[in-house]
Motif scaffolding. Structure first.
Motif, PDB file in Angstrom:
ATOM      1  N   THR A   1     -12.352  -5.030  14.236  1.00  0.00           N
ATOM      2  CA  THR A   1     -11.109  -4.405  14.497  1.00  0.00           C
ATOM      3  C   THR A   1      -9.954  -4.636  13.032  1.00  0.00           C
ATOM      4  N   PRO A   2      -9.358  -4.335  12.359  1.00  0.00           N
ATOM      5  CA  PRO A   2      -8.250  -3.748  11.350  1.00  0.00           C
ATOM      6  C   PRO A   2      -7.683  -5.004  12.390  1.00  0.00           C
ATOM      7  N   VAL A   3      -6.903  -5.575  10.974  1.00  0.00           N
ATOM      8  CA  VAL A   3      -5.833  -6.344  11.359  1.00  0.00           C
ATOM      9  C   VAL A   3      -5.014  -6.833  10.101  1.00  0.00           C
ATOM     10  N   THR A   4      -2.986  -6.975  10.265  1.00  0.00           N
ATOM     11  CA  THR A   4      -2.719  -6.623   8.900  1.00  0.00           C
ATOM     12  C   THR A   4      -1.332  -7.375   9.785  1.00  0.00           C
ATOM     13  N   LEU A   5      -1.193  -8.755   8.657  1.00  0.00           N
ATOM     14  CA  LEU A   5      -0.048  -9.771   8.836  1.00  0.00           C
ATOM     15  C   LEU A   5       0.658 -10.166   7.818  1.00  0.00           C
ATOM     16  N   ARG A   6       2.086  -9.845   8.693  1.00  0.00           N
ATOM     17  CA  ARG A   6       3.513  -9.328   7.210  1.00  0.00           C
ATOM     18  C   ARG A   6       3.830 -11.151   7.462  1.00  0.00           C
ATOM     19  N   CYS A   7       4.448 -10.653   5.523  1.00  0.00           N
ATOM     20  CA  CYS A   7       5.267 -11.653   5.525  1.00  0.00           C
ATOM     21  C   CYS A   7       6.251 -11.139   4.691  1.00  0.00           C
ATOM     22  N   HIS A   8       7.737 -12.036   5.272  1.00  0.00           N
ATOM     23  CA  HIS A   8       9.006 -11.367   5.067  1.00  0.00           C
ATOM     24  C   HIS A   8       9.899 -12.284   4.340  1.00  0.00           C
ATOM     25  N   GLN A   9      10.193 -12.438   2.763  1.00  0.00           N
ATOM     26  CA  GLN A   9      10.859 -13.414   2.439  1.00  0.00           C
ATOM     27  C   GLN A   9      13.206 -12.566   1.946  1.00  0.00           C
ATOM     28  N   THR A  10      13.319 -13.336   1.720  1.00  0.00           N
ATOM     29  CA  THR A  10      14.450 -13.324   1.709  1.00  0.00           C
ATOM     30  C   THR A  10      15.736 -14.204   0.418  1.00  0.00           C
ATOM     31  N   GLU A  11      14.437 -14.279  -0.306  1.00  0.00           N
ATOM     32  CA  GLU A  11      14.637 -15.152  -1.374  1.00  0.00           C
ATOM     33  C   GLU A  11      14.484 -14.392  -2.464  1.00  0.00           C
ATOM     34  N   ASN A  12      13.747 -12.867  -2.389  1.00  0.00           N
ATOM     35  CA  ASN A  12      13.977 -12.467  -3.840  1.00  0.00           C
ATOM     36  C   ASN A  12      13.054 -12.856  -5.348  1.00  0.00           C
ATOM     37  N   HIS A  13      12.715 -14.270  -4.251  1.00  0.00           N
ATOM     38  CA  HIS A  13      10.975 -14.910  -5.290  1.00  0.00           C
ATOM     39  C   HIS A  13      10.273 -13.803  -5.822  1.00  0.00           C
ATOM     40  N   ARG A  14       9.634 -13.898  -7.153  1.00  0.00           N
ATOM     41  CA  ARG A  14       8.849 -13.395  -7.369  1.00  0.00           C
ATOM     42  C   ARG A  14       7.433 -13.480  -7.133  1.00  0.00           C
ATOM     43  N   TYR A  15       7.172 -14.944  -7.165  1.00  0.00           N
ATOM     44  CA  TYR A  15       5.370 -14.983  -6.215  1.00  0.00           C
ATOM     45  C   TYR A  15       5.524 -15.394  -5.090  1.00  0.00           C
TER      46      TYR A  15
END
Lengths: 113, 113
Positions: B17-31
């Protein structure tokens, strides 16, 4: 190839018993050596960055030192709350300014009251 | 603490099965970076991003893809999950190109049955 080796794998101390953790590295041009602390079920938490041989940094009961081949994390009079896995990593350049961390496998430190 | 969240925090899925993990940042960092952590291997880089729609492979990228359509979000997709992808996945962020510290999220624990 950049490599990081940490020793010992695990260390058990009594509260107040000072000791040191070792991080040996081989890298083509050291840009930075990082120490992180990781508690069970959590992400690594940044402790220190060292950039050149002879540099030292301190935070509470922890002091990190750096030579041309290794780094030490000295823990003085530890408390049970210092129990964690300590990770060492060296920085390697990628493209467009991105930098990856090459990690050792960590030292699991347990401080008994 | 750096403003990084990961979702889901835990997931159980089946092989294929396909799986998607999410990363969310509130720091406005480029990398932004995706690592996986496995016993005996430490943390290893999967993919990274150096800007919106700019991504590249790390050392263990086979079977994974990524996307970054906004500065704050970095998605990791397992195209067809395998048992060897059972791991703990960490997202990290850093601000600038010069010897900058990477800050880690809380991790996603993935079990592929």
């Amino acid at each position: 190839e950049d490599q990081v080796t940490q020793s010992p794998e695990a260390l058990r101390l009594q509260e107040g018993e000072s000791s040191s953790l070792n991080c040996s590295y081989t890298v083509s041009g050291l840009r930075g050596l990082f120490w992180y602390r990781q508690d069970p079920g959590k992400g690594p938490e940044f402790l220190f960055t060292l950039y050149s041989a002879g540099e030292e940094k301190e935070k509470e009961r922890l002091k990190a030192t750096l030579t041309k081949k290794e780094s030490f994390l000295h823990i003085t009079a530890p408390k049970p709350e210092d129990s964690a896995t300590y990770l060492c990593a060296v920085q390697a350049l990628l493209i467009q300014g991105a930098q990856k961390l090459v990690f050792g496998q960590g030292t699991r430190l347990t401080i008994n009251p | 603490d750096a403003g990084i969240t990961q979702s889901p925090r835990h997931k159980v899925t089946e092989t294929g099965t396909p799986v998607t993990l999410r990363c969310h940042q509130t720091e406005n960092h480029r990398y932004m970076y995706w690592y996986r952590q496995d016993p005996g291997h430490g943390l290893r880089l999967i993919h990274y991003s150096y800007g919106v729609k700019d991504t590249d492979k790390g050392e263990v990228s086979d079977g994974y893809s990524v996307s970054r359509s906004k500065t704050e979000d970095f998605l990791l997709t397992l195209e067809s999950a395998t048992s060897s992808q059972t791991s703990v996945y960490f997202c990290a962020i850093s601000e600038s190109r010069n010897q900058e510290t990477q800050y880690f999220g809380p991790g996603t624990r993935l079990l592929v049955l």
